[in-house]
Write a protein that holds these residues in place. Structure first.
Motif, PDB file in Angstrom:
ATOM      1  N   LEU A   1       0.783  -1.198  -0.096  1.00 32.64           N
ATOM      2  CA  LEU A   1       0.074   0.051  -0.142  1.00 32.64           C
ATOM      3  C   LEU A   1       0.659   1.305  -0.055  1.00 32.64           C
ATOM      4  O   LEU A   1       0.499   2.302  -0.820  1.00 32.64           O
ATOM      5  N   SER A   2       1.944   1.326   0.785  1.00 33.53           N
ATOM      6  CA  SER A   2       2.714   2.251   0.705  1.00 33.53           C
ATOM      7  C   SER A   2       3.318   2.627  -0.444  1.00 33.53           C
ATOM      8  O   SER A   2       3.611   3.855  -0.897  1.00 33.53           O
ATOM      9  N   GLU A   3       3.662   1.696  -1.254  1.00 34.26           N
ATOM     10  CA  GLU A   3       4.219   1.947  -2.573  1.00 34.26           C
ATOM     11  C   GLU A   3       3.046   2.404  -3.453  1.00 34.26           C
ATOM     12  O   GLU A   3       3.417   3.217  -4.344  1.00 34.26           O
ATOM     13  N   THR A   4       1.928   1.982  -3.126  1.00 41.00           N
ATOM     14  CA  THR A   4       0.792   2.529  -4.093  1.00 41.00           C
ATOM     15  C   THR A   4       0.611   3.797  -4.001  1.00 41.00           C
ATOM     16  O   THR A   4       0.240   4.798  -5.005  1.00 41.00           O
ATOM     17  N   VAL A   5       0.444   4.054  -2.595  1.00 47.32           N
ATOM     18  CA  VAL A   5       0.182   5.665  -2.088  1.00 47.32           C
ATOM     19  C   VAL A   5       1.249   6.710  -2.870  1.00 47.32           C
ATOM     20  O   VAL A   5       1.046   7.527  -3.347  1.00 47.32           O
ATOM     21  N   HIS A   6       2.647   6.218  -2.590  1.00 52.84           N
ATOM     22  CA  HIS A   6       3.599   6.594  -3.188  1.00 52.84           C
ATOM     23  C   HIS A   6       3.399   7.030  -4.687  1.00 52.84           C
ATOM     24  O   HIS A   6       3.536   8.128  -5.427  1.00 52.84           O
ATOM     25  N   GLN A   7       3.179   5.898  -5.589  1.00 49.34           N
ATOM     26  CA  GLN A   7       2.988   5.934  -7.056  1.00 49.34           C
ATOM     27  C   GLN A   7       1.703   7.027  -7.307  1.00 49.34           C
ATOM     28  O   GLN A   7       2.089   7.828  -8.216  1.00 49.34           O
ATOM     29  N   THR A   8       0.611   6.831  -6.779  1.00 55.07           N
ATOM     30  CA  THR A   8      -0.381   7.588  -6.982  1.00 55.07           C
ATOM     31  C   THR A   8      -0.177   9.054  -6.712  1.00 55.07           C
ATOM     32  O   THR A   8      -0.445   9.891  -7.426  1.00 55.07           O
ATOM     33  N   MET A   9       0.488   9.286  -5.669  1.00 55.77           N
ATOM     34  CA  MET A   9       0.917  10.754  -5.204  1.00 55.77           C
ATOM     35  C   MET A   9       1.669  11.363  -6.169  1.00 55.77           C
ATOM     36  O   MET A   9       1.832  12.584  -6.675  1.00 55.77           O
ATOM     37  N   THR A  10       2.791  10.756  -6.627  1.00 51.27           N
ATOM     38  CA  THR A  10       3.738  11.041  -7.748  1.00 51.27           C
ATOM     39  C   THR A  10       2.781  11.298  -9.230  1.00 51.27           C
ATOM     40  O   THR A  10       3.107  12.417  -9.651  1.00 51.27           O
ATOM     41  N   ALA A  11       1.841  10.530  -9.301  1.00 49.80           N
ATOM     42  CA  ALA A  11       1.238  10.765 -10.444  1.00 49.80           C
ATOM     43  C   ALA A  11       0.342  11.712 -10.467  1.00 49.80           C
ATOM     44  O   ALA A  11       0.160  12.649 -11.474  1.00 49.80           O
ATOM     45  N   GLN A  12      -0.270  12.305  -9.439  1.00 48.09           N
ATOM     46  CA  GLN A  12      -1.041  13.282  -8.916  1.00 48.09           C
ATOM     47  C   GLN A  12      -0.138  14.379  -9.093  1.00 48.09           C
ATOM     48  O   GLN A  12      -0.727  15.488  -9.832  1.00 48.09           O
TER      49      GLN A  12
END
Lengths: 248, 283
Positions: free
Chosen positions: A158-169
């Protein structure tokens, strides 16, 4: 993350978790048995020395990991050591040291400090997998341990997913300005909720594909020198408790 | 032809949201062969694969193991899933435990083998997939390619007769792809039937013994790579042919017939070798 890295890279990584658990538990007992703040401080120093010099955890890293908890301890000590009084006649608030309580405050706080170093000793020398394995052998209910295993694993996914999503945003200017930041954060949480759901479905499927019927079963790591390490740990633990009980 | 190890006959499957993913899919897999499943996105490849391991149950039609229809009760599924290993596309949705060795032991322990046996199987699986040095590493510190190999080890430790992989090459760099191909070759040598869904025409052409092409939930064509790509409907559906096949057929029209071990060359290296060896080439 830092705790995690340390647990995997320290010198005592391959020492039996049972031994480390025994010693950590003895140190906790010692902290409760000790009747003076002095002894507790001594225990804390000893444990810090063992963790940094014995297990080879760098001191600065130790302090960085302990810092948030130490701050918390400091705030709690302050609230115990000072009392706020409100006088109706003059309508003033005053802060006074709780003189009569100071010896007890010192004991409680030094005890917390010693307990903290005892837990840090275990946490910094033993990866969570090994701790879970140890708890399994101590007959902690399997359901609880399965939850721990899945939470621990999912945390990283999840922390990886959050990180990826935030970067994309951020790449599409999602966090420029307060309004947009709130909106992006909302989207992130909503998206994450659905992803968690889908992931749990995928995980369930993968478990079925490998013939799972409910309980999670894994092989535990083997520690060749365990009996010797456990004996050492028990001896050291008993001496510590003995010292704590006798030294005033 | 001998009895296929796994076969689907007229299988229909509709997802709960109403999407019909399989529309009368008939396909059979021969023992110890290498199969590639090709098809556009949404052609039903993944859905078909999930039927092979009993994760999905056909709405209509039949899936057979060794000619006998699958039984979807507890014991039947337990047996099937011990025989058919499944490697999913996303390794993060397959790896449970935070440590590599533990995760690989998950399958064998679910099968109910003894601890000693499980330990041995884990060691063998790690050796074959070349992940021994990762055994005590936490899963979240591995690279994507390493995770993929650990997933394969986790399935291999169950000693399946068939291994199904959903797009195993996706997201891997060239070196990792070569390593994975070497692992697959080793599995093939051990007599394991391998089924792979992929979009990579060149890989499928060079690697597979048989290729099946799916289109809208049905089998469009099934056959040996050399003959399959000569069919127009296959070329149209996949919008292309493998590069090696294309070069070989163009050269053939120019009168240069290439052979590698008595058959058409299928991979880059086979093509180059055939060119070098050909007397008319003068390389």
């Amino acid at each position: 993350m830092l705790t995690e890295q340390t647990a995997y890279s320290n010198r005592w990584r391959t020492v039996s978790p049972a031994a480390k658990g025994c010693f950590s538990l003895s140190a906790l007992v010692a902290a409760f048995v000790a009747s003076s703040p002095r002894m507790n401080l001594l225990t804390a120093l000893l444990l810090i020395a063992i963790t940094t010099m014995g297990a080879g955890v760098p001191l600065w890293r130790y302090l960085r990991i302990a810092l948030p908890t130490l701050l918390f301890l400091l705030v709690s000590t302050a609230t115990l050591a000072f009392s706020v009084s409100f006088s109706m006649s003059s309508l003033t608030l005053s802060l006074q040291p709780a003189t009569a309580e100071l010896p007890r405050v010192a004991l409680v706080c030094s005890r917390s400090l010693a307990s903290l170093t005892a837990l840090l000793f275990l946490g910094l020398t033993t990866p969570l997998n090994d701790i879970i394995g140890l708890l399994r052998r101590c007959r902690v209910p399997a359901l609880l341990l399965d939850l721990m295993t899945l939470c621990y694993r999912t945390l990283f996914v999840l922390s990886e997913t959050v990180h990826q999503t935030m970067t994309a945003q951020s790449a599409r200017l999602g966090y420029g300005g307060l309004r947009r930041s709130f909106r992006s954060l909302g989207c992130l949480i909503a998206g994450l909720t659905i992803q968690i759901w889908q992931r749990s479905e995928a995980l369930h499927r993968a478990a079925l594909a490998r013939n799972n019927d409910g309980a999670l079963r894994f092989l535990e790591a083997e520690f060749p020198d365990a009996p010797r390490a456990i004996t050492c740990a028990i001896l050291a633990g008993i001496s510590l408790i003995f010292l704590a009980a006798t030294i005033p | 032809m001998s009895e296929p190890i796994l076969s689907l006959s007229e299988v229909f499957y509709r997802y709960p949201d109403g999407t019909s993913a399989l529309n009368g899919c008939t396909l059979s897999f021969q023992r110890a062969k290498r199969f590639a499943i090709l098809g556009a996105n949404g052609a039903g490849k993944s859905t078909m694969l999930l039927h092979l391991n009993g994760i999905l149950r056909p709405s209509a039609g039949q899936v057979c193991w060794d000619g006998k229809p699958l039984e979807y009760h507890r014991n039947g599924l337990h047996q099937l899933r011990s025989r058919v290993g499944m490697v999913f596309q996303n390794p993060d949705s397959q790896l449970f435990s935070a440590s590599v060795r533990e995760d690989v032991s998950f399958g064998p322990l679910n099968q109910g083998v003894s601890l000693a046996e499980a330990r041995e199987r884990v060691a063998t699986a790690l050796r074959i997939t070349r992940t021994e040095e990762l055994a005590d590493r936490p899963v979240h510190n591995l690279s994507f390619g390493q995770k993929k190999r650990v997933c394969i080890a986790g399935v291999l430790a169950m000693q399946p007769e068939v291994i199904v992989l959903d797009e195993p090459m996706a997201g891997l760099d060239t070196a990792m792809q070569h390593e994975l191909t070497a692992v697959l070759d080793q599995l093939h040598e051990r007599g394991i039937t391998i089924v792979i869904a992929t979009h990579d025409l060149d890989f499928a052409y060079g690697w597979a013994d048989e290729i099946a092409v799916m289109q809208r939930g049905k089998l469009l064509a099934h056959g040996r790579p050399e003959e399959l790509f000569q069919r127009t409907e296959v070329q149209q559906e996949l919008e292309g042919t493998p590069l090696v096949a294309e070069i070989v057929s163009r050269l053939a029209t120019l009168g240069l017939t290439l052979r590698s071990d008595g058959r058409l060359p299928r991979s880059r290296s086979e093509l180059l070798q055939a060119l070098v060896k050909h007397p008319d080439c003068g390389i």
